[in-house]
Scaffold this active site. Structure first.
Site, PDB file in Angstrom:
ATOM      1  NE  ARG B  11      -1.275   5.487   0.921  1.00  0.00           N
ATOM      2  CZ  ARG B  11      -2.429   5.897   0.521  1.00  0.00           C
ATOM      3  NH1 ARG B  11      -2.968   6.947   1.179  1.00  0.00           N
ATOM      4  NH2 ARG B  11      -2.845   5.131  -0.570  1.00  0.00           N
ATOM      5  CB  CYS B 236      -9.726   8.232   2.169  1.00  0.00           C
ATOM      6  SG  CYS B 236      -9.450  10.288   1.714  1.00  0.00           S
TER       7      CYS B 236
END
Lengths: 299, 299
Positions: B11, B236
């Site tokens: 992820r 991110c």
């Protein structure tokens, strides 16, 4: 807590690089370091130029560094011949090396650990006669690429002998970057017991990403002197896969964010790391120069 | 001391990569992780595929992972819609995200911190109704790329609310990799006081080379669950210069050398990190796979 960060980039940072930098670039690296606030610099090594061509111009570099009363230049030496060159070149301190394991010591400097300690006795005496500070780095103190685990008792015994020989400082080097904080704590206690009153310095490589944790562990033990190399370059020509030193700029970031002081401008060092990377033709392993700005970076 | 290392590579490791990996490669990454001994895996996120195309195939990935009683798969969710997808896909746990600063929370998930906490209340309730464990990650807990320092009181208050909402675990994330060990200790104490009895997990990025020191500091505080990503990839998409997670293999090396146990084969994970680098077309930031062999590597 104040930490003295010893810049070893001009020596350990460059000695393993394919590209041999000219003396004027090395001098500029030193000038930039001094301008950023660094006050102790391992500038050169006086070793066999046939074996370490990156350091062949040690005399030329020492002749060109900025001389200031508040900056101390260290020359690395392995034997009496190197010491004589260092003294003639006008270093402020000499740093001898003793590798803690025989196999690596023979590969690094052609003598066993015991023979290297005998050489150190002579170096320390001659340095004292010349009025020059003399420290010793115990290399492979955390592990050896050829022998595996380094017995900590062996490290403590070398420190005891160095202390008896009059070493002004003992440095413990994780030359191949295998150490962890538990070892830092254990070795700190052992060496303090073996060499009471002798200041302790640590030298970490980040080969397996434990170098910064080790540095902070040393500071937590009250150690006030740490080696680091601008840009995080470096390694040992005589050990396989011995990669970069902890980077001065990244160490400064961690120390400053932890509330410590160093007197050194981390942003300026990060810029020097990037500049050095251009000269070496490869990006600096250091991360601070690549990371985005953050207000917490103590300048 | 046993540490549970939660593999977040499928992820967090992949969500910021330019190259979008096909589902079968993600499934192989998960299979390799399970074979190496990893028992908790953040496998996917159920977020808007238009915003995070790397995670668009979450259902396909979950349909292909090896189902074993001793392995728990986590799906990341940001809202009720994501939760419904996660439950339909058969995750074992859901992990919600609340960013500790408003600016970053709005950029990350379109709501303020307060609104994200309200969403978490609903997620936690629905997950409990479905009999699925629900944890929360407090992102930017150590610093925000837009607002600078994150007040630790704010992090503690989010933890308090998460605890009240029934979170099974609270994770503190250094999303942009600015934290240092002193912050780890401070936040650990604050969050334990604010969310008594709720297990604590940490999530570190190594953006400024402090990630491994932070991880070991957490372990020293008694924290037993740490996130890491194989190869050290990650970042991110909604924060500038947010680079890789701490690498699973390098974290394992440090934990094992410190005498801890994880039940995970570091050498196997390092091989997976190198394999993943080939699929992503770039070398893994992890260092263990590049370093020379050393007997101390706990397999």
């Amino acid at each position: 807590m104040h930490t003295t960060v010893v810049e070893v980039g001009p020596r350990d940072g460059l000695q393993n690089e394919e590209r041999v930098l000219p003396a004027d670039v090395k001098i500029e690296l030193i000038e930039r370091s001094v301008a950023a606030g660094i006050t102790r610099i391992e500038a050169v090594s006086f070793v066999n130029p046939a074996r370490v061509p990156q350091m062949a111009d040690a005399e030329e570099v020492m002749a060109g560094v900025p001389r200031r009363g508040d900056v101390s230049y260290i020359g690395l030496v392995l034997n009496r011949r190197g010491l004589d060159r260092a003294l003639a070149a006008g270093v402020d301190e000499v740093n001898a090396v003793v590798v803690a394991t025989d196999t690596f010591c023979v590969r690094n400097q052609g003598v066993t650990t015991d023979q290297a300690m005998e050489a150190f006795d002579a170096i320390a005496k001659a340095a004292a006669d010349a009025g020059v500070r003399c420290s010793v780095t115990i290399a492979a103190a955390f592990g050896c690429p050829f022998e595996g685990e380094t017995p900590p008792e062996r490290v403590a015994e070398i420190a005891r002998r160095a202390h008896a020989a009059g070493a002004h400082e003992v440095a413990l080097a994780d030359t191949i970057g295998v150490g962890v904080p538990g070892q830092v704590r254990d070795l700190t206690r052992r060496v303090r017991a073996a060499a009471p009153g002798t200041p302790l310095r640590f030298h970490f490589h980040n080969t397996r990403n434990t170098g910064y944790a080790n540095a902070l562990a040393a500071v937590a033990e009250g150690v006030t002197v740490l080696d680091a190399a601008t840009g995080g370059f470096g390694g040992c020509p005589f050990a396989p896969a011995a990669t970069g030193n902890i980077a001065t700029e990244d160490l400064l970031y961690a120390l400053h964010r932890e509330g410590g002081s160093t007197g050194i401008d981390a942003t300026a060092v990060a810029a020097t790391g990037a500049w050095l990377g251009e000269h070496l033709g490869k990006p600096a392993p250091a991360l601070l120069g690549r990371a985005g700005p953050f207000p917490g970076i103590a300048g």
